[in-house]
Scaffold this motif. Structure first.
Motif, PDB file in Angstrom:
ATOM      1  N   TYR A 157      41.838 -75.473  -6.459  1.00 15.93           N
ATOM      2  CA  TYR A 157      40.962 -76.636  -6.539  1.00 15.93           C
ATOM      3  C   TYR A 157      41.677 -77.720  -7.330  1.00 15.93           C
ATOM      4  CZ  TYR A 157      37.454 -73.256  -5.154  1.00 15.93           C
ATOM      5  OH  TYR A 157      36.774 -72.279  -4.483  1.00 15.93           O
ATOM      6  N   SER A 158      41.247 -78.959  -7.091  1.00 14.89           N
ATOM      7  CA  SER A 158      41.824 -80.044  -7.882  1.00 14.89           C
ATOM      8  C   SER A 158      40.737 -81.042  -8.247  1.00 14.89           C
ATOM      9  CB  SER A 158      42.927 -80.748  -7.099  1.00 14.89           C
ATOM     10  OG  SER A 158      42.372 -81.502  -6.050  1.00 14.89           O
ATOM     11  N   MET A 159      40.910 -81.641  -9.388  1.00 14.69           N
ATOM     12  CA  MET A 159      39.984 -82.704  -9.786  1.00 14.69           C
ATOM     13  C   MET A 159      40.762 -83.787 -10.522  1.00 14.69           C
ATOM     14  SD  MET A 159      37.862 -81.310 -13.090  1.00 14.69           S
ATOM     15  CE  MET A 159      37.074 -82.868 -13.442  1.00 14.69           C
ATOM     16  N   SER A 160      40.176 -84.972 -10.505  1.00 14.29           N
ATOM     17  CA  SER A 160      40.812 -86.081 -11.196  1.00 14.29           C
ATOM     18  C   SER A 160      39.922 -86.473 -12.375  1.00 14.29           C
ATOM     19  CB  SER A 160      40.970 -87.246 -10.226  1.00 14.29           C
ATOM     20  OG  SER A 160      41.572 -88.319 -10.888  1.00 14.29           O
ATOM     21  N   THR A 161      40.521 -86.561 -13.541  1.00 14.02           N
ATOM     22  CA  THR A 161      39.726 -86.884 -14.732  1.00 14.02           C
ATOM     23  C   THR A 161      39.356 -88.365 -14.713  1.00 14.02           C
ATOM     24  OG1 THR A 161      41.208 -85.357 -15.835  1.00 14.02           O
ATOM     25  CG2 THR A 161      39.653 -86.553 -17.230  1.00 14.02           C
ATOM     26  N   LYS A 162      38.111 -88.619 -14.994  1.00 16.20           N
ATOM     27  CA  LYS A 162      37.648 -90.009 -15.029  1.00 16.20           C
ATOM     28  C   LYS A 162      37.290 -90.391 -16.461  1.00 16.20           C
ATOM     29  CE  LYS A 162      35.883 -89.820 -10.324  1.00 16.20           C
ATOM     30  NZ  LYS A 162      36.266 -88.421 -10.072  1.00 16.20           N
ATOM     31  N   PHE A 175      44.002 -77.653 -10.469  1.00 18.54           N
ATOM     32  CA  PHE A 175      44.844 -78.802 -10.816  1.00 18.54           C
ATOM     33  C   PHE A 175      43.937 -79.885 -11.413  1.00 18.54           C
ATOM     34  CE2 PHE A 175      47.362 -76.776  -7.502  1.00 18.54           C
ATOM     35  CZ  PHE A 175      48.655 -76.901  -7.993  1.00 18.54           C
ATOM     36  N   ILE A 176      44.315 -80.393 -12.563  1.00 19.59           N
ATOM     37  CA  ILE A 176      43.543 -81.485 -13.155  1.00 19.59           C
ATOM     38  C   ILE A 176      44.455 -82.699 -13.267  1.00 19.59           C
ATOM     39  CG2 ILE A 176      42.178 -82.248 -15.131  1.00 19.59           C
ATOM     40  CD1 ILE A 176      41.416 -79.341 -15.585  1.00 19.59           C
ATOM     41  N   ASP A 177      44.159 -83.676 -12.428  1.00 22.73           N
ATOM     42  CA  ASP A 177      44.990 -84.881 -12.389  1.00 22.73           C
ATOM     43  C   ASP A 177      44.535 -85.853 -13.481  1.00 22.73           C
ATOM     44  OD1 ASP A 177      46.946 -86.536 -11.514  1.00 22.73           O
ATOM     45  OD2 ASP A 177      45.869 -87.262  -9.747  1.00 22.73           O
ATOM     46  N   GLU A 178      45.389 -86.752 -13.849  1.00 19.80           N
ATOM     47  CA  GLU A 178      45.114 -87.723 -14.930  1.00 19.80           C
ATOM     48  C   GLU A 178      44.654 -86.992 -16.191  1.00 19.80           C
ATOM     49  OE1 GLU A 178      46.061 -90.639 -14.530  1.00 19.80           O
ATOM     50  OE2 GLU A 178      45.988 -91.072 -12.389  1.00 19.80           O
ATOM     51  N   THR A 180      43.973 -70.359 -13.827  1.00 20.90           N
ATOM     52  CA  THR A 180      45.192 -71.067 -14.237  1.00 20.90           C
ATOM     53  C   THR A 180      44.931 -72.561 -14.083  1.00 20.90           C
ATOM     54  OG1 THR A 180      46.639 -69.261 -13.575  1.00 20.90           O
ATOM     55  CG2 THR A 180      47.642 -71.432 -13.725  1.00 20.90           C
ATOM     56  N   THR A 181      45.029 -73.286 -15.179  1.00 24.14           N
ATOM     57  CA  THR A 181      44.821 -74.738 -15.088  1.00 24.14           C
ATOM     58  C   THR A 181      46.175 -75.433 -15.165  1.00 24.14           C
ATOM     59  OG1 THR A 181      44.361 -74.662 -17.426  1.00 24.14           O
ATOM     60  CG2 THR A 181      42.479 -74.953 -15.992  1.00 24.14           C
ATOM     61  N   ILE A 182      46.390 -76.322 -14.242  1.00 22.72           N
ATOM     62  CA  ILE A 182      47.635 -77.083 -14.261  1.00 22.72           C
ATOM     63  C   ILE A 182      47.271 -78.542 -14.527  1.00 22.72           C
ATOM     64  CG2 ILE A 182      49.642 -77.803 -12.917  1.00 22.72           C
ATOM     65  CD1 ILE A 182      49.425 -74.983 -11.592  1.00 22.72           C
ATOM     66  N   LEU A 183      47.590 -78.984 -15.719  1.00 25.58           N
ATOM     67  CA  LEU A 183      47.268 -80.339 -16.116  1.00 25.58           C
ATOM     68  C   LEU A 183      48.385 -81.263 -15.651  1.00 25.58           C
ATOM     69  CD1 LEU A 183      46.201 -79.579 -19.798  1.00 25.58           C
ATOM     70  CD2 LEU A 183      44.723 -79.674 -17.792  1.00 25.58           C
ATOM     71  N   VAL A 184      48.015 -82.242 -14.877  1.00 30.22           N
ATOM     72  CA  VAL A 184      49.025 -83.184 -14.363  1.00 30.22           C
ATOM     73  C   VAL A 184      48.691 -84.564 -14.911  1.00 30.22           C
ATOM     74  CG1 VAL A 184      50.098 -84.114 -12.277  1.00 30.22           C
ATOM     75  CG2 VAL A 184      49.200 -81.789 -12.270  1.00 30.22           C
ATOM     76  N   GLY A 185      49.664 -85.209 -15.504  1.00 31.81           N
ATOM     77  CA  GLY A 185      49.380 -86.521 -16.070  1.00 31.81           C
ATOM     78  C   GLY A 185      50.625 -87.222 -16.551  1.00 31.81           C
ATOM     79  N   GLN A 186      50.370 -88.248 -17.305  1.00 30.47           N
ATOM     80  CA  GLN A 186      51.475 -89.076 -17.787  1.00 30.47           C
ATOM     81  C   GLN A 186      52.095 -88.468 -19.057  1.00 30.47           C
ATOM     82  OE1 GLN A 186      49.905 -93.086 -17.813  1.00 30.47           O
ATOM     83  NE2 GLN A 186      49.209 -92.787 -15.705  1.00 30.47           N
ATOM     84  N   PRO A 187      53.214 -89.020 -19.500  1.00 27.41           N
ATOM     85  CA  PRO A 187      53.931 -88.390 -20.616  1.00 27.41           C
ATOM     86  C   PRO A 187      53.109 -88.230 -21.905  1.00 27.41           C
ATOM     87  CG  PRO A 187      55.362 -89.928 -19.510  1.00 27.41           C
ATOM     88  CD  PRO A 187      54.026 -90.094 -18.888  1.00 27.41           C
ATOM     89  N   GLU A 188      51.984 -88.973 -22.028  1.00 25.23           N
ATOM     90  CA  GLU A 188      51.127 -88.786 -23.209  1.00 25.23           C
ATOM     91  C   GLU A 188      50.656 -87.339 -23.333  1.00 25.23           C
ATOM     92  OE1 GLU A 188      51.028 -91.564 -21.045  1.00 25.23           O
ATOM     93  OE2 GLU A 188      49.051 -92.422 -21.493  1.00 25.23           O
TER      94      GLU A 188
END
Lengths: 317, 323
Positions: free
Chosen positions: B83-88, B142-145, B172-180
């Motif tokens: 599954y994937s989601m985008s953080t708002k 997958f958690i985007d942003e 398993t959570t895969i956090l995907v985001g910017q270098p922060e």
């Protein structure tokens, strides 16, 4: 791994509800399945009814659980009727009112066997020689959810209503304790198999038979058919008149009074008795008592065959 | 001798604006997604509870997630759930909003009904139900942003993790985001070990196109793997350069030239080393080449440096450099 995809936006699927086909138990009633569905998706049955009211929504539900209500009920009905004999009208074998076993219900099961009129004890919990779990009828006042089944009044079983049923099956048990249950047996109609009817007080007769799980069935049947009034001599012949019949009365009596018999013993006993009654002059082929005894025999046979698979599987996450 | 009439007659007659190149509605393999796939596979096999994939904006991380989801679903068919989601961003982030978004992301039909507890239970039961059907009883999220995730969101995620774990299911959570995100991880070394150890065990940097080989692999997809209509043999290059394609025209053959033009543009902006090209701009660049220079545009037979440079500039690539 050299995949490429056009139209990367995923298409919605029907699998957007929590459901696992393995949760369905053998002989489970349709509404019991629906209640599991509600439980798994944290929605109330009332809300379920509201959502799945249109044909399109019902089609989605069918795709998720694999069948629709009518199809499932008919299959279950056929399954039971095929086992208990085609000479029996299926409708008369099933109760019209909903009956539940408290223990099963707490664990999320309502079975078609709870609606078979011949059983007054839960076949999942019956333990010969021990305390047995009685199946009980739910108060009519608490049966709002039953409206779901009013579409098809001829269905053999349906479920009681409880607005909190979607919240968790363990909570249901607590709620059910507050329900007003009506005792199954109508004691006034009971007859004793231990002595001729005219030699025992009514209270004694009740005591002698109240734990019998087929008592009500037979007593009602006998009363309805007039057997109790007119043909009870068949059931309670004087010893000196017919020794063979007395023997069979004894066999039945033993079964009724003592609950320690195994399925095999029960089966044998009923088989002997049935053979006897089939050959007797008193009961003809068309006699209801004979027919129902046959039904009972067949049901006992099902239990013998299914006693392992009917073991209650507790539904929980 | 190329029979142009015959070739053009055979070319699929698509309605206007339906080709994926028009709206960029397609996904393909790059060296970076390949590397990401290898990493994720390794994490899944090693039962890593959580990892971080970070990278600069516009590198194509979101599309990479989409690509990963599809490829992993094919690879681990009926074994794992992805599954994937985008953080708002929310001014007042509540548990209710969080679980509603989670329910949306897993595709549950009942989003808003019930209390917060109902929603939490609904989500957990949904995940358990889905995982219980599969053999491996494992869920990959997958958690985007993910750089936007607040601390309390990690706590709520941890609750879900624990509940699933209690039911024999691994998340398993895969956090995907910017270098922060990497900085967040470092900050948790001091006081929130639980979060770091659960969601940030491994690190992987996602990058853009780094060299000529990366460009070549991408372009080769346009020449072969990317086809439209589905299951036809009309690759993107063939569709937009049908006559040229018959004569041996392939975008892949321009890899070196395209690389050098990108490098020149970078040099013009004061770069002394080659800077990774974000996938976003590269895809726009190839789309522009296909649209503007193919049969529906100028219909050129060769790509010149000038044309390539113009296509690069049109994508807005120069905005990535400081003026």
């Amino acid at each position: 791994m050299k995949y490429s995809f056009i139209e990367h936006i995923k298409q919605p699927t029907d699998t957007s509800y929590a459901w696992n086909p393995q949760w369905i138990q053998k002989y489970e009633s349709y509404n019991s399945i629906i209640r599991k569905f509600c439980f798994a998706n944290e929605i109330t049955p009332i809300y379920f009814k509201k959502v799945f009211s249109s044909d399109s929504q019902l089609n989605i539900l069918k795709r998720i659980i694999g069948f629709d209500e009518e199809e499932y009920i008919n299959n279950q009905k056929k399954l039971i009727c095929s086992r208990i004999g085609t000479h029996i009208n299926g409708e008369s074998v099933f109760r019209n009112d909903e009956w539940i076993c408290n223990k099963c219900y707490i664990n999320g099961l309502h079975s078609i066997f709870h609606q078979v009129s011949i059983f007054t004890n839960c076949i999942y919990h019956i333990k010969w020689g021990n305390r047995r779990e009685r199946i009980r009828e739910i108060s009519i006042r608490k049966r709002r959810y039953g409206q779901l089944s009013e579409k098809n009044p001829s269905r053999p079983y349906f479920e009681p209503n409880h607005s909190k049923l979607g919240r968790g099956y363990r909570d249901i048990g607590k709620s059910l304790d507050h329900y007003i249950f009506r005792l199954l047996s109508n004691h006034k109609k009971c007859i004793s198999f231990t002595h001729p009817i005219d030699q025992r007080s009514e209270l004694d007769r009740v005591k002698g038979i109240k734990n019998c799980f087929i008592a009500k069935f037979f007593s009602e049947l006998l009363t309805r058919q007039g057997i109790m009034e007119t043909e009870y001599r068949m059931m309670y012949p004087r010893a000196q008149e017919d020794r063979t019949t007395t023997y069979h009365r004894y066999v039945l009596n033993e079964f009724i009074r003592n609950s320690k018999y195994t399925y095999d013993t029960l089966y044998k006993q009923f088989h002997i008795s049935l053979n006897f009654f089939q050959n007797s002059i008193i009961l003809s082929e068309t006699n209801s008592f004979h027919v129902y005894l046959d039904v009972f025999l067949r049901l006992i046979k099902i239990l013998m065959e299914e006693k392992i698979s009917l073991k209650l599987q507790i539904f929980r996450f | 001798m190329i029979d142009s009439k015959k070739i053009l007659a055979n070319r699929p007659n698509l309605p206007d604006l339906t080709h994926p190149v028009i709206d960029g509605n397609y996904l393909y393999l790059t060296n970076q997604t390949g590397l990401m796939y290898t990493k994720i596979n390794k994490w899944i096999k090693n039962r890593i509870p959580g990892a971080i994939i970070y990278g600069r904006p516009r590198l194509g991380k979101t599309k990479a997630i989409d690509y990963m989801m599809r490829v992993l679903e094919n690879t681990w068919e009926n074994r794992f759930n992805f599954y994937s989601m985008s953080t708002k961003v929310h001014t007042n982030l509540t548990e209710r909003i969080f679980f509603e978004e989670m329910l949306i992301s897993v595709g549950h039909n009942e989003i808003s009904k019930g209390t917060v507890v109902d929603k939490r239970n609904r989500l957990t039961k949904f995940l358990i139900a889905k995982a219980s059907i599969t053999n491996a009883r494992k869920i990959v999220f997958f958690i985007d942003e993910a750089q936007r995730l607040a601390e309390k969101q990690y706590d709520w995620l941890m609750d879900i993790y624990n509940e699933l774990y209690a039911n024999g299911i691994t998340l398993t959570t895969i956090l995907v985001g910017q270098p922060e995100l990497k900085l967040t991880r470092n900050s948790y070394f001091d006081y929130k070990d639980m979060i770091r150890e659960r969601f940030m065990t491994e690190l992987h940097e996602f990058q853009g196109l780094l060299d000529e080989d990366d460009i070549r692999l991408c372009l080769s997809q346009y020449d072969g793997a990317l086809v439209f209509p589905k299951n036809s043999d009309w690759s993107f290059t063939r569709y937009f350069f049908p006559l040229q394609y018959e004569g041996g025209f392939r975008l892949e053959n321009y890899s070196e030239q395209i690389y050098s033009v990108f490098w020149k543009v970078q040099q013009q902006h004061g770069n002394t080393n080659f800077v990774q090209i974000p996938m976003h701009y590269f895809t726009l660049f190839v789309d522009s080449i296909l649209r503007e220079l193919g049969v529906e545009g100028d219909n050129v037979w060769e790509l010149s440096d000038h044309q390539i440079k113009e296509a690069i500039i049109e994508t807005g690539y120069e905005s990535t450099f400081k003026s």
